[in-house]
Design an enzyme around this catalytic site. Structure first.
Site, mmCIF file in Angstrom:
data_model
loop_
_atom_site.group_PDB
_atom_site.id
_atom_site.type_symbol
_atom_site.label_atom_id
_atom_site.label_comp_id
_atom_site.label_asym_id
_atom_site.label_seq_id
_atom_site.Cartn_x
_atom_site.Cartn_y
_atom_site.Cartn_z
ATOM 1 N N HIS A 1 0.931 -1.345 -0.062
ATOM 2 C CA HIS A 1 0.001 -0.201 -0.273
ATOM 3 C C HIS A 1 1.016 1.173 -0.058
ATOM 4 O O HIS A 1 0.546 2.198 -0.446
ATOM 5 C CB HIS A 1 -0.876 0.004 1.359
ATOM 6 C CG HIS A 1 -2.158 -0.807 1.315
ATOM 7 N ND1 HIS A 1 -3.442 -0.353 1.361
ATOM 8 C CD2 HIS A 1 -2.140 -2.255 0.482
ATOM 9 C CE1 HIS A 1 -4.205 -1.363 1.146
ATOM 10 N NE2 HIS A 1 -3.477 -2.456 0.711
ATOM 11 N N SER B 1 5.214 7.387 3.078
ATOM 12 C CA SER B 1 4.198 8.349 3.135
ATOM 13 C C SER B 1 2.925 7.687 3.608
ATOM 14 O O SER B 1 2.432 8.411 4.426
ATOM 15 C CB SER B 1 3.873 8.910 1.759
ATOM 16 O OG SER B 1 3.463 7.876 0.817
ATOM 17 N N HIS C 1 -1.257 -13.040 -1.379
ATOM 18 C CA HIS C 1 -2.341 -13.494 -0.886
ATOM 19 C C HIS C 1 -2.175 -14.645 -0.110
ATOM 20 O O HIS C 1 -2.869 -15.031 0.568
ATOM 21 C CB HIS C 1 -3.580 -13.441 -1.753
ATOM 22 C CG HIS C 1 -3.918 -11.899 -2.332
ATOM 23 N ND1 HIS C 1 -4.953 -12.149 -3.375
ATOM 24 C CD2 HIS C 1 -3.598 -11.082 -1.806
ATOM 25 C CE1 HIS C 1 -5.027 -10.660 -3.524
ATOM 26 N NE2 HIS C 1 -4.149 -9.986 -2.702
ATOM 27 N N THR C 2 -0.987 -15.437 -0.285
ATOM 28 C CA THR C 2 -0.694 -16.674 0.504
ATOM 29 C C THR C 2 -0.778 -16.392 2.018
ATOM 30 O O THR C 2 -1.202 -17.336 2.655
ATOM 31 C CB THR C 2 0.583 -17.305 0.177
ATOM 32 O OG1 THR C 2 0.944 -18.459 0.599
ATOM 33 C CG2 THR C 2 1.811 -16.288 0.452
ATOM 34 N N ASP D 1 -5.937 -18.057 1.729
ATOM 35 C CA ASP D 1 -5.277 -19.275 1.234
ATOM 36 C C ASP D 1 -5.814 -20.424 2.199
ATOM 37 O O ASP D 1 -6.645 -19.962 3.019
ATOM 38 C CB ASP D 1 -3.600 -19.224 1.682
ATOM 39 C CG ASP D 1 -2.628 -19.991 1.009
ATOM 40 O OD1 ASP D 1 -3.353 -21.029 0.406
ATOM 41 O OD2 ASP D 1 -1.425 -19.987 1.098
ATOM 42 N N SER E 1 -2.007 -23.101 5.667
ATOM 43 C CA SER E 1 -0.988 -22.388 5.148
ATOM 44 C C SER E 1 -0.927 -20.957 5.143
ATOM 45 O O SER E 1 0.009 -20.429 4.655
ATOM 46 C CB SER E 1 -0.810 -23.058 3.674
ATOM 47 O OG SER E 1 0.245 -22.552 2.971
ATOM 48 N N ASP F 1 4.168 -19.716 0.637
ATOM 49 C CA ASP F 1 4.525 -20.592 -0.201
ATOM 50 C C ASP F 1 3.463 -20.591 -1.536
ATOM 51 O O ASP F 1 2.690 -19.672 -1.536
ATOM 52 C CB ASP F 1 4.469 -22.118 0.531
ATOM 53 C CG ASP F 1 2.956 -22.024 1.175
ATOM 54 O OD1 ASP F 1 2.071 -21.388 0.627
ATOM 55 O OD2 ASP F 1 2.763 -23.011 2.053
#
Length: 322
Positions: free
Chosen positions: A65, A76, A187-188, A241, A245, A250
Protein backbone atom coordinates in the site's frame (compact mmCIF):
# COMPACT_ATOMS: atom_id res chain seq x y z
CA UNK A 1 10.82 -26.41 -19.50
CA UNK A 2 11.13 -24.10 -22.54
CA UNK A 3 8.04 -22.20 -21.43
CA UNK A 4 9.36 -21.78 -17.91
CA UNK A 5 12.74 -20.60 -19.19
CA UNK A 6 11.05 -18.00 -21.37
CA UNK A 7 9.05 -16.79 -18.39
CA UNK A 8 12.20 -16.38 -16.30
CA UNK A 9 13.82 -14.48 -19.18
CA UNK A 10 10.91 -12.05 -19.27
CA UNK A 11 11.25 -11.36 -15.54
CA UNK A 12 15.02 -11.02 -15.61
CA UNK A 13 14.89 -8.53 -18.48
CA UNK A 14 12.21 -6.61 -16.62
CA UNK A 15 14.34 -6.51 -13.48
CA UNK A 16 17.43 -5.41 -15.39
CA UNK A 17 15.50 -2.41 -16.68
CA UNK A 18 15.08 -1.17 -13.10
CA UNK A 19 18.22 0.72 -12.16
CA UNK A 20 18.93 0.85 -8.46
CA UNK A 21 20.57 4.27 -8.78
CA UNK A 22 21.61 5.51 -5.33
CA UNK A 23 19.68 2.70 -3.64
CA UNK A 24 22.13 -0.13 -3.01
CA UNK A 25 22.49 -3.39 -1.12
CA UNK A 26 24.60 -2.86 2.01
CA UNK A 27 23.89 0.87 2.05
CA UNK A 28 24.08 1.07 5.86
CA UNK A 29 27.31 -0.86 6.27
CA UNK A 30 29.54 1.02 8.76
CA UNK A 31 26.97 3.81 9.17
CA UNK A 32 25.77 2.84 12.65
CA UNK A 33 28.99 2.63 14.61
CA UNK A 34 29.73 -0.98 15.54
CA UNK A 35 26.07 -1.97 15.11
CA UNK A 36 24.56 -3.64 12.07
CA UNK A 37 21.38 -1.88 10.95
CA UNK A 38 19.79 -4.91 9.30
CA UNK A 39 20.50 -7.08 12.36
CA UNK A 40 18.73 -4.58 14.59
CA UNK A 41 15.71 -4.58 12.30
CA UNK A 42 15.70 -8.36 12.10
CA UNK A 43 15.88 -8.73 15.88
CA UNK A 44 12.79 -6.60 16.45
CA UNK A 45 10.86 -8.44 13.71
CA UNK A 46 11.86 -11.84 15.12
CA UNK A 47 10.72 -10.86 18.60
CA UNK A 48 7.31 -9.80 17.27
CA UNK A 49 6.97 -12.80 14.96
CA UNK A 50 7.56 -15.16 17.88
CA UNK A 51 4.12 -14.36 19.28
CA UNK A 52 2.33 -12.83 16.28
CA UNK A 53 3.16 -14.64 13.05
CA UNK A 54 0.47 -12.65 11.24
CA UNK A 55 2.93 -9.76 11.16
CA UNK A 56 4.12 -11.10 7.80
CA UNK A 57 0.70 -10.34 6.32
CA UNK A 58 0.62 -6.92 7.98
CA UNK A 59 4.04 -5.90 6.63
CA UNK A 60 3.52 -7.21 3.10
CA UNK A 61 0.27 -5.28 2.87
CA UNK A 62 1.82 -2.19 4.42
CA UNK A 63 4.68 -2.17 1.90
CA UNK A 64 2.30 -2.87 -0.98
CA UNK A 65 0.00 0.00 0.00
CA UNK A 66 2.89 2.39 0.66
CA UNK A 67 4.56 1.72 -2.69
CA UNK A 68 1.54 1.32 -4.95
CA UNK A 69 -0.94 3.59 -3.20
CA UNK A 70 0.73 6.75 -4.49
CA UNK A 71 3.41 5.05 -6.62
CA UNK A 72 6.23 5.97 -4.24
CA UNK A 73 8.02 3.78 -1.69
CA UNK A 74 8.63 6.71 0.63
CA UNK A 75 6.86 5.75 3.88
CA UNK A 76 4.16 8.34 3.14
CA UNK A 77 1.61 5.80 4.38
CA UNK A 78 3.12 6.10 7.87
CA UNK A 79 2.26 9.79 8.13
CA UNK A 80 -0.72 10.22 10.43
CA UNK A 81 -3.27 12.99 10.50
CA UNK A 82 -6.38 14.40 8.88
CA UNK A 83 -6.42 13.69 5.15
CA UNK A 84 -3.37 11.42 5.30
CA UNK A 85 -3.04 8.22 3.26
CA UNK A 86 -4.08 6.30 6.35
CA UNK A 87 -7.55 7.85 6.05
CA UNK A 88 -8.11 6.53 2.50
CA UNK A 89 -10.68 3.71 2.49
CA UNK A 90 -8.31 1.01 1.12
CA UNK A 91 -5.93 1.74 4.02
CA UNK A 92 -8.45 1.52 6.86
CA UNK A 93 -7.40 -2.02 7.75
CA UNK A 94 -3.64 -1.68 7.18
CA UNK A 95 -1.70 -2.82 10.25
CA UNK A 96 1.92 -2.98 11.38
CA UNK A 97 2.55 0.70 12.08
CA UNK A 98 3.48 -0.04 15.68
CA UNK A 99 6.15 -2.53 14.64
CA UNK A 100 7.74 0.01 12.31
CA UNK A 101 7.72 2.52 15.17
CA UNK A 102 9.39 -0.03 17.49
CA UNK A 103 12.13 -0.69 14.92
CA UNK A 104 12.63 3.01 14.35
CA UNK A 105 12.96 3.61 18.10
CA UNK A 106 15.56 0.84 18.40
CA UNK A 107 17.59 2.31 15.54
CA UNK A 108 17.36 5.84 16.90
CA UNK A 109 18.94 4.60 20.13
CA UNK A 110 21.95 3.23 18.28
CA UNK A 111 22.41 5.71 15.42
CA UNK A 112 19.92 8.58 15.41
CA UNK A 113 18.99 10.17 12.11
CA UNK A 114 20.62 7.50 9.98
CA UNK A 115 17.96 5.00 8.84
CA UNK A 116 14.85 6.04 6.94
CA UNK A 117 11.39 4.72 7.73
CA UNK A 118 10.98 3.66 4.11
CA UNK A 119 14.06 1.44 4.37
CA UNK A 120 12.71 -0.01 7.62
CA UNK A 121 9.52 -1.05 5.83
CA UNK A 122 11.44 -2.80 3.06
CA UNK A 123 13.87 -4.65 5.35
CA UNK A 124 11.28 -5.59 7.98
CA UNK A 125 8.99 -7.02 5.30
CA UNK A 126 11.84 -9.14 3.92
CA UNK A 127 12.65 -10.46 7.39
CA UNK A 128 9.02 -11.37 8.07
CA UNK A 129 8.76 -13.14 4.71
CA UNK A 130 11.82 -15.24 5.53
CA UNK A 131 10.49 -16.11 8.99
CA UNK A 132 7.24 -17.24 7.37
CA UNK A 133 8.97 -19.66 5.01
CA UNK A 134 9.92 -17.40 2.12
CA UNK A 135 13.33 -17.18 0.49
CA UNK A 136 15.87 -14.60 1.61
CA UNK A 137 16.41 -11.68 -0.75
CA UNK A 138 18.77 -8.72 -0.55
CA UNK A 139 17.08 -5.36 -0.04
CA UNK A 140 18.61 -2.33 -1.76
CA UNK A 141 18.51 0.61 0.66
CA UNK A 142 19.21 4.30 0.81
CA UNK A 143 15.65 5.56 0.42
CA UNK A 144 14.57 8.85 1.91
CA UNK A 145 11.16 9.48 3.48
CA UNK A 146 8.52 11.54 1.72
CA UNK A 147 7.25 14.84 3.03
CA UNK A 148 3.62 14.45 1.93
CA UNK A 149 1.05 11.68 2.19
CA UNK A 150 -2.49 12.49 1.04
CA UNK A 151 -5.56 10.27 0.90
CA UNK A 152 -6.47 11.92 -2.38
CA UNK A 153 -3.33 10.44 -3.98
CA UNK A 154 -4.17 6.84 -3.09
CA UNK A 155 -5.03 4.64 -6.07
CA UNK A 156 -5.19 0.93 -5.31
CA UNK A 157 -6.88 -1.83 -7.35
CA UNK A 158 -10.24 -3.16 -6.03
CA UNK A 159 -10.63 -6.91 -5.33
CA UNK A 160 -12.97 -7.29 -8.30
CA UNK A 161 -10.64 -5.70 -10.85
CA UNK A 162 -10.53 -7.58 -14.15
CA UNK A 163 -7.38 -9.39 -15.24
CA UNK A 164 -6.91 -7.01 -18.17
CA UNK A 165 -7.23 -3.96 -15.94
CA UNK A 166 -4.94 -5.50 -13.31
CA UNK A 167 -2.24 -6.09 -15.91
CA UNK A 168 -2.70 -2.52 -17.11
CA UNK A 169 -2.58 -1.12 -13.55
CA UNK A 170 0.62 -2.93 -12.62
CA UNK A 171 2.06 -2.37 -16.08
CA UNK A 172 2.02 1.38 -15.50
CA UNK A 173 4.66 0.93 -12.81
CA UNK A 174 6.74 -1.49 -14.85
CA UNK A 175 5.40 -4.93 -13.97
CA UNK A 176 4.81 -7.67 -16.52
CA UNK A 177 1.77 -9.96 -16.53
CA UNK A 178 3.86 -12.61 -14.77
CA UNK A 179 4.99 -10.17 -12.10
CA UNK A 180 1.36 -9.15 -11.58
CA UNK A 181 0.47 -12.78 -10.86
CA UNK A 182 3.51 -13.13 -8.57
CA UNK A 183 2.58 -9.99 -6.61
CA UNK A 184 -0.90 -11.39 -6.05
CA UNK A 185 0.89 -14.37 -4.52
CA UNK A 186 1.21 -12.18 -1.43
CA UNK A 187 -2.34 -13.38 -0.78
CA UNK A 188 -0.71 -16.59 0.45
CA UNK A 189 -0.75 -14.89 3.88
CA UNK A 190 -3.74 -12.65 3.22
CA UNK A 191 -7.22 -12.31 4.65
CA UNK A 192 -10.39 -10.54 3.67
CA UNK A 193 -13.85 -10.17 5.22
CA UNK A 194 -17.17 -11.85 4.54
CA UNK A 195 -18.63 -8.50 3.50
CA UNK A 196 -16.18 -8.33 0.59
CA UNK A 197 -17.21 -11.67 -0.91
CA UNK A 198 -20.88 -11.88 0.10
CA UNK A 199 -22.11 -11.44 -3.47
CA UNK A 200 -19.97 -14.37 -4.63
CA UNK A 201 -21.48 -16.54 -1.93
CA UNK A 202 -25.13 -15.54 -1.99
CA UNK A 203 -26.06 -13.38 -4.97
CA UNK A 204 -23.55 -13.61 -7.77
CA UNK A 205 -24.46 -11.10 -10.48
CA UNK A 206 -28.04 -10.96 -9.16
CA UNK A 207 -28.67 -14.70 -9.54
CA UNK A 208 -29.54 -15.27 -5.86
CA UNK A 209 -26.98 -18.07 -5.84
CA UNK A 210 -23.23 -18.52 -5.52
CA UNK A 211 -20.58 -17.90 -8.14
CA UNK A 212 -20.53 -21.16 -10.17
CA UNK A 213 -16.75 -20.85 -10.52
CA UNK A 214 -16.33 -21.47 -6.79
CA UNK A 215 -15.94 -25.04 -5.57
CA UNK A 216 -19.36 -26.19 -4.30
CA UNK A 217 -18.08 -27.56 -0.99
CA UNK A 218 -16.08 -24.40 -0.42
CA UNK A 219 -19.18 -22.32 -1.05
CA UNK A 220 -21.04 -24.34 1.59
CA UNK A 221 -18.15 -24.02 4.05
CA UNK A 222 -17.68 -20.30 3.55
CA UNK A 223 -21.36 -19.45 3.22
CA UNK A 224 -22.62 -21.40 6.22
CA UNK A 225 -19.72 -21.96 8.61
CA UNK A 226 -17.57 -18.85 8.25
CA UNK A 227 -19.94 -16.26 6.79
CA UNK A 228 -23.69 -15.86 7.14
CA UNK A 229 -26.21 -14.22 4.84
CA UNK A 230 -27.39 -11.92 7.58
CA UNK A 231 -26.68 -8.17 7.68
CA UNK A 232 -26.44 -8.37 11.47
CA UNK A 233 -23.86 -11.16 11.49
CA UNK A 234 -20.27 -10.48 12.59
CA UNK A 235 -18.09 -9.64 9.59
CA UNK A 236 -15.67 -12.55 9.96
CA UNK A 237 -12.20 -12.91 8.52
CA UNK A 238 -11.76 -15.18 5.49
CA UNK A 239 -8.34 -16.60 4.65
CA UNK A 240 -7.20 -16.10 1.06
CA UNK A 241 -5.14 -19.28 1.24
CA UNK A 242 -5.70 -22.71 2.74
CA UNK A 243 -6.26 -22.36 6.52
CA UNK A 244 -3.35 -24.72 7.22
CA UNK A 245 -0.98 -22.55 5.18
CA UNK A 246 -2.27 -19.03 5.75
CA UNK A 247 0.74 -17.95 7.80
CA UNK A 248 3.27 -19.55 5.47
CA UNK A 249 4.74 -17.89 2.39
CA UNK A 250 4.45 -20.63 -0.22
CA UNK A 251 2.73 -21.49 -3.49
CA UNK A 252 -0.36 -23.11 -1.96
CA UNK A 253 -2.34 -19.98 -2.87
CA UNK A 254 -1.99 -20.89 -6.55
CA UNK A 255 -3.04 -24.48 -5.85
CA UNK A 256 -6.17 -23.11 -4.20
CA UNK A 257 -6.91 -21.08 -7.32
CA UNK A 258 -6.66 -24.12 -9.59
CA UNK A 259 -9.05 -25.96 -7.25
CA UNK A 260 -11.64 -23.20 -7.79
CA UNK A 261 -11.09 -21.87 -4.28
CA UNK A 262 -9.90 -18.38 -5.13
CA UNK A 263 -11.61 -16.07 -2.64
CA UNK A 264 -11.39 -12.65 -4.25
CA UNK A 265 -12.72 -12.21 -7.80
CA UNK A 266 -9.27 -11.30 -9.10
CA UNK A 267 -7.78 -14.41 -7.46
CA UNK A 268 -10.22 -16.64 -9.30
CA UNK A 269 -9.87 -14.72 -12.55
CA UNK A 270 -6.09 -15.01 -12.94
CA UNK A 271 -6.32 -18.80 -12.67
CA UNK A 272 -8.51 -19.16 -15.75
CA UNK A 273 -7.85 -16.11 -17.89
CA UNK A 274 -5.77 -17.14 -20.95
CA UNK A 275 -3.31 -14.29 -20.35
CA UNK A 276 -2.37 -15.48 -16.84
CA UNK A 277 -3.49 -19.09 -16.37
CA UNK A 278 -0.18 -20.50 -17.61
CA UNK A 279 1.71 -18.51 -14.99
CA UNK A 280 -0.62 -19.72 -12.24
CA UNK A 281 -0.03 -23.33 -13.29
CA UNK A 282 3.75 -22.90 -13.33
CA UNK A 283 3.78 -21.26 -9.90
CA UNK A 284 1.41 -23.86 -8.43
CA UNK A 285 3.68 -26.67 -9.58
CA UNK A 286 6.98 -25.35 -8.24
CA UNK A 287 7.31 -23.74 -4.81
CA UNK A 288 10.99 -22.87 -5.25
CA UNK A 289 10.16 -21.12 -8.51
CA UNK A 290 7.47 -19.04 -6.78
CA UNK A 291 9.66 -18.14 -3.80
CA UNK A 292 12.51 -17.00 -6.06
CA UNK A 293 10.25 -14.82 -8.21
CA UNK A 294 8.33 -13.50 -5.22
CA UNK A 295 11.47 -12.11 -3.60
CA UNK A 296 12.66 -10.53 -6.85
CA UNK A 297 9.26 -8.97 -7.51
CA UNK A 298 9.00 -7.54 -3.98
CA UNK A 299 12.44 -5.99 -4.45
CA UNK A 300 11.27 -4.43 -7.71
CA UNK A 301 8.12 -3.13 -6.06
CA UNK A 302 10.27 -1.58 -3.33
CA UNK A 303 12.04 0.56 -5.93
CA UNK A 304 8.93 2.35 -7.20
CA UNK A 305 9.36 6.12 -7.02
CA UNK A 306 12.08 6.04 -4.36
CA UNK A 307 13.55 9.29 -3.06
CA UNK A 308 17.32 9.45 -2.68
CA UNK A 309 20.13 11.93 -2.15
CA UNK A 310 18.78 15.38 -1.31
CA UNK A 311 15.18 14.34 -1.88
CA UNK A 312 12.91 13.84 1.12
CA UNK A 313 14.30 13.36 4.61
CA UNK A 314 15.11 10.79 7.28
CA UNK A 315 12.28 11.08 9.77
CA UNK A 316 13.02 11.04 13.47
CA UNK A 317 9.50 9.76 14.09
CA UNK A 318 7.91 7.75 11.31
CA UNK A 319 4.38 9.09 11.80
CA UNK A 320 5.32 12.72 11.19
CA UNK A 321 7.77 14.79 9.18
CA UNK A 322 10.67 16.48 10.87
Amino acid sequence: MVKRASIITVLVLSLISSCYGQVTVGYYNNKCGTKDVESIIRGVVQARFSYEAAIVAFLLRLQFHDCLGDKQCDASLLLAGLGSEQTAVPNFTVKGYDLIDAIEAALEQECPGVVSCSDIIAAATRDAVVLAGGSYYDVPMGRKDGLVGLASNVDLPPPDISVANAIQYYGKVGFSALETVVLLGGHTVGVTHCSVIKDRLYNYKGTQSADPDLDAFYVFFLGNIICHNDPNAVDMFVFLDSPDSVLTVDNSYYKMLLAHKGILPIDNAIAFDPSTSGYVNDLANNNDYFLDLFGKTIVKMGLIGVLTGNQGEIRQVCSRTN
